[in-house]
Design a protein around this motif. Structure first.
Motif, PDB file in Angstrom:
ATOM      1  N   PRO A 194      25.511  29.408  75.222  1.00 15.25           N
ATOM      2  CA  PRO A 194      26.881  28.898  75.126  1.00 15.25           C
ATOM      3  C   PRO A 194      27.043  27.669  74.237  1.00 15.25           C
ATOM      4  O   PRO A 194      28.046  27.555  73.529  1.00 15.25           O
ATOM      5  N   SER A 195      26.084  26.772  74.234  1.00 16.16           N
ATOM      6  CA  SER A 195      26.228  25.597  73.368  1.00 16.16           C
ATOM      7  C   SER A 195      26.133  25.997  71.898  1.00 16.16           C
ATOM      8  O   SER A 195      26.842  25.445  71.048  1.00 16.16           O
ATOM      9  N   ASP A 196      25.261  26.966  71.592  1.00 22.17           N
ATOM     10  CA  ASP A 196      25.197  27.456  70.219  1.00 22.17           C
ATOM     11  C   ASP A 196      26.445  28.256  69.852  1.00 22.17           C
ATOM     12  O   ASP A 196      26.880  28.244  68.699  1.00 22.17           O
ATOM     13  N   PHE A 197      27.029  28.948  70.824  1.00 21.88           N
ATOM     14  CA  PHE A 197      28.287  29.643  70.561  1.00 21.88           C
ATOM     15  C   PHE A 197      29.355  28.630  70.145  1.00 21.88           C
ATOM     16  O   PHE A 197      30.120  28.875  69.204  1.00 21.88           O
ATOM     17  N   LYS A 198      29.409  27.513  70.829  1.00 27.00           N
ATOM     18  CA  LYS A 198      30.380  26.464  70.464  1.00 27.00           C
ATOM     19  C   LYS A 198      30.117  25.964  69.046  1.00 27.00           C
ATOM     20  O   LYS A 198      31.050  25.776  68.257  1.00 27.00           O
ATOM     21  N   ASN A 199      28.845  25.743  68.708  1.00 27.64           N
ATOM     22  CA  ASN A 199      28.505  25.297  67.352  1.00 27.64           C
ATOM     23  C   ASN A 199      28.838  26.360  66.308  1.00 27.64           C
ATOM     24  O   ASN A 199      29.323  26.042  65.218  1.00 27.64           O
ATOM     25  N   PHE A 200      28.582  27.618  66.639  1.00 26.37           N
ATOM     26  CA  PHE A 200      28.917  28.734  65.751  1.00 26.37           C
ATOM     27  C   PHE A 200      30.428  28.770  65.520  1.00 26.37           C
ATOM     28  O   PHE A 200      30.901  28.908  64.392  1.00 26.37           O
ATOM     29  N   SER A 201      31.187  28.626  66.607  1.00 24.88           N
ATOM     30  CA  SER A 201      32.653  28.630  66.508  1.00 24.88           C
ATOM     31  C   SER A 201      33.151  27.468  65.654  1.00 24.88           C
ATOM     32  O   SER A 201      34.051  27.646  64.830  1.00 24.88           O
ATOM     33  N   LYS A 202      32.573  26.293  65.854  1.00 27.54           N
ATOM     34  CA  LYS A 202      32.975  25.128  65.069  1.00 27.54           C
ATOM     35  C   LYS A 202      32.692  25.331  63.588  1.00 27.54           C
ATOM     36  O   LYS A 202      33.479  24.928  62.732  1.00 27.54           O
ATOM     37  N   LYS A 203      31.570  25.953  63.283  1.00 25.38           N
ATOM     38  CA  LYS A 203      31.203  26.160  61.878  1.00 25.38           C
ATOM     39  C   LYS A 203      32.066  27.228  61.218  1.00 25.38           C
ATOM     40  O   LYS A 203      32.542  27.046  60.101  1.00 25.38           O
ATOM     41  N   TYR A 204      32.234  28.367  61.870  1.00 27.41           N
ATOM     42  CA  TYR A 204      32.879  29.507  61.233  1.00 27.41           C
ATOM     43  C   TYR A 204      34.362  29.668  61.565  1.00 27.41           C
ATOM     44  O   TYR A 204      35.050  30.462  60.917  1.00 27.41           O
ATOM     45  N   ASP A 205      34.850  28.921  62.545  1.00 27.05           N
ATOM     46  CA  ASP A 205      36.270  28.966  62.907  1.00 27.05           C
ATOM     47  C   ASP A 205      36.687  27.607  63.462  1.00 27.05           C
ATOM     48  O   ASP A 205      37.089  27.493  64.621  1.00 27.05           O
ATOM     49  N   PRO A 206      36.610  26.570  62.639  1.00 21.45           N
ATOM     50  CA  PRO A 206      36.844  25.210  63.148  1.00 21.45           C
ATOM     51  C   PRO A 206      38.247  24.979  63.710  1.00 21.45           C
ATOM     52  O   PRO A 206      38.413  24.161  64.611  1.00 21.45           O
ATOM     53  N   GLU A 207      39.236  25.707  63.230  1.00 23.58           N
ATOM     54  CA  GLU A 207      40.604  25.538  63.726  1.00 23.58           C
ATOM     55  C   GLU A 207      40.914  26.481  64.888  1.00 23.58           C
ATOM     56  O   GLU A 207      41.994  26.401  65.471  1.00 23.58           O
ATOM     57  N   GLY A 208      39.991  27.379  65.209  1.00 26.92           N
ATOM     58  CA  GLY A 208      40.207  28.318  66.305  1.00 26.92           C
ATOM     59  C   GLY A 208      41.225  29.404  65.990  1.00 26.92           C
ATOM     60  O   GLY A 208      41.890  29.901  66.893  1.00 26.92           O
TER      61      GLY A 208
ATOM     62  N   VAL B 224      27.914  38.132  68.633  1.00 34.02           N
ATOM     63  CA  VAL B 224      28.819  37.068  69.089  1.00 34.02           C
ATOM     64  C   VAL B 224      28.944  37.071  70.610  1.00 34.02           C
ATOM     65  O   VAL B 224      28.894  36.010  71.239  1.00 34.02           O
ATOM     66  N   SER B 225      29.070  38.243  71.225  1.00 25.60           N
ATOM     67  CA  SER B 225      29.159  38.251  72.692  1.00 25.60           C
ATOM     68  C   SER B 225      27.837  37.834  73.330  1.00 25.60           C
ATOM     69  O   SER B 225      27.827  37.116  74.335  1.00 25.60           O
ATOM     70  N   GLY B 226      26.723  38.245  72.729  1.00 29.07           N
ATOM     71  CA  GLY B 226      25.422  37.805  73.235  1.00 29.07           C
ATOM     72  C   GLY B 226      25.251  36.304  73.121  1.00 29.07           C
ATOM     73  O   GLY B 226      24.741  35.646  74.042  1.00 29.07           O
ATOM     74  N   LEU B 227      25.675  35.757  71.999  1.00 28.45           N
ATOM     75  CA  LEU B 227      25.597  34.305  71.811  1.00 28.45           C
ATOM     76  C   LEU B 227      26.465  33.589  72.845  1.00 28.45           C
ATOM     77  O   LEU B 227      26.042  32.587  73.424  1.00 28.45           O
ATOM     78  N   PHE B 228      27.653  34.113  73.085  1.00 27.97           N
ATOM     79  CA  PHE B 228      28.563  33.523  74.061  1.00 27.97           C
ATOM     80  C   PHE B 228      27.911  33.432  75.441  1.00 27.97           C
ATOM     81  O   PHE B 228      27.986  32.398  76.111  1.00 27.97           O
ATOM     82  N   TRP B 229      27.276  34.521  75.870  1.00 26.54           N
ATOM     83  CA  TRP B 229      26.723  34.577  77.214  1.00 26.54           C
ATOM     84  C   TRP B 229      25.338  33.939  77.334  1.00 26.54           C
ATOM     85  O   TRP B 229      25.022  33.362  78.373  1.00 26.54           O
TER      86      TRP B 229
ATOM     87  N   THR C 103      20.357  32.537  65.137  1.00 25.89           N
ATOM     88  CA  THR C 103      21.378  31.509  65.309  1.00 25.89           C
ATOM     89  C   THR C 103      21.043  30.270  64.489  1.00 25.89           C
ATOM     90  O   THR C 103      21.929  29.688  63.850  1.00 25.89           O
ATOM     91  N   ASP C 104      19.786  29.862  64.483  1.00 24.51           N
ATOM     92  CA  ASP C 104      19.381  28.715  63.675  1.00 24.51           C
ATOM     93  C   ASP C 104      19.638  28.971  62.193  1.00 24.51           C
ATOM     94  O   ASP C 104      20.037  28.074  61.456  1.00 24.51           O
ATOM     95  N   CYS C 105      19.437  30.197  61.757  1.00 28.92           N
ATOM     96  CA  CYS C 105      19.769  30.575  60.386  1.00 28.92           C
ATOM     97  C   CYS C 105      21.262  30.404  60.143  1.00 28.92           C
ATOM     98  O   CYS C 105      21.673  29.735  59.194  1.00 28.92           O
ATOM     99  N   PHE C 106      22.080  31.009  61.004  1.00 32.67           N
ATOM    100  CA  PHE C 106      23.529  30.964  60.823  1.00 32.67           C
ATOM    101  C   PHE C 106      24.079  29.544  60.869  1.00 32.67           C
ATOM    102  O   PHE C 106      25.076  29.241  60.229  1.00 32.67           O
ATOM    103  N   LEU C 107      23.408  28.669  61.630  1.00 33.21           N
ATOM    104  CA  LEU C 107      23.882  27.289  61.773  1.00 33.21           C
ATOM    105  C   LEU C 107      23.161  26.312  60.844  1.00 33.21           C
ATOM    106  O   LEU C 107      23.277  25.096  61.011  1.00 33.21           O
TER     107      LEU C 107
END
Length: 122
Positions: free
Chosen positions: A95-109, A87-92, A44-48
């Motif tokens: 969760p805070s990193d999932f939010k950061n991942f989502s913001k980075k790779y899908d900022p508009e949702g 992605v599901s593992g990150l979500f569960w 996750t640190d790599c991806f972010l």
């Protein structure tokens, strides 16, 4: 006629093989990554962009933006499995990193939901 059919089948198979993403390890045990807190954090640190990436994580990271935006349409079955588990593992589990991942790779949702639907059965 049989030759034309054979060429069509070979052409389709070759096109699919060439069009899939090339990553370092399609057979990565993503369940082991997700279930090991330090491995999940490292990936996750790599991806972010918070830490250096190992070669496998770097190769996956290089396809993450497009694969999410295009609902993994160029992923092979193994890559769809990797994406779903991560992605599901990150979500569960983070969760805070999932939010950061989502913001980075899908900022508009616009894409992550479709990505998860596309990989749900893998």
């Amino acid at each position: 006629m049989k030759i034309i059919l054979l060429l069509a089948v070979l052409g389709a198979a070759l096109y699919q093989a060439v069009d899939c993403y090339k990553i370092a390890d399609d057979n990565l045990d993503m369940e082991a990554v997700v279930n090991d807190p330090s491995k999940l954090k490292a990936m996750t640190d790599c991806f972010l962009d918070r830490d250096v990436c190992d070669p496998v994580a770097e190769s996956i990271k290089s396809v993450v933006p497009e694969s999410i935006a295009r609902a993994c349409d160029r992923c092979n079955d193994a890559q769809k499995h990797l994406g779903r588990v991560y992605v599901s593992g990150l979500f569960w589990k983070r969760p805070s990193d999932f939010k950061n991942f989502s913001k980075k790779y899908d900022p508009e949702g616009n894409y992550l939901e479709n990505f998860m639907k596309a990989v749900a059965d893998y």
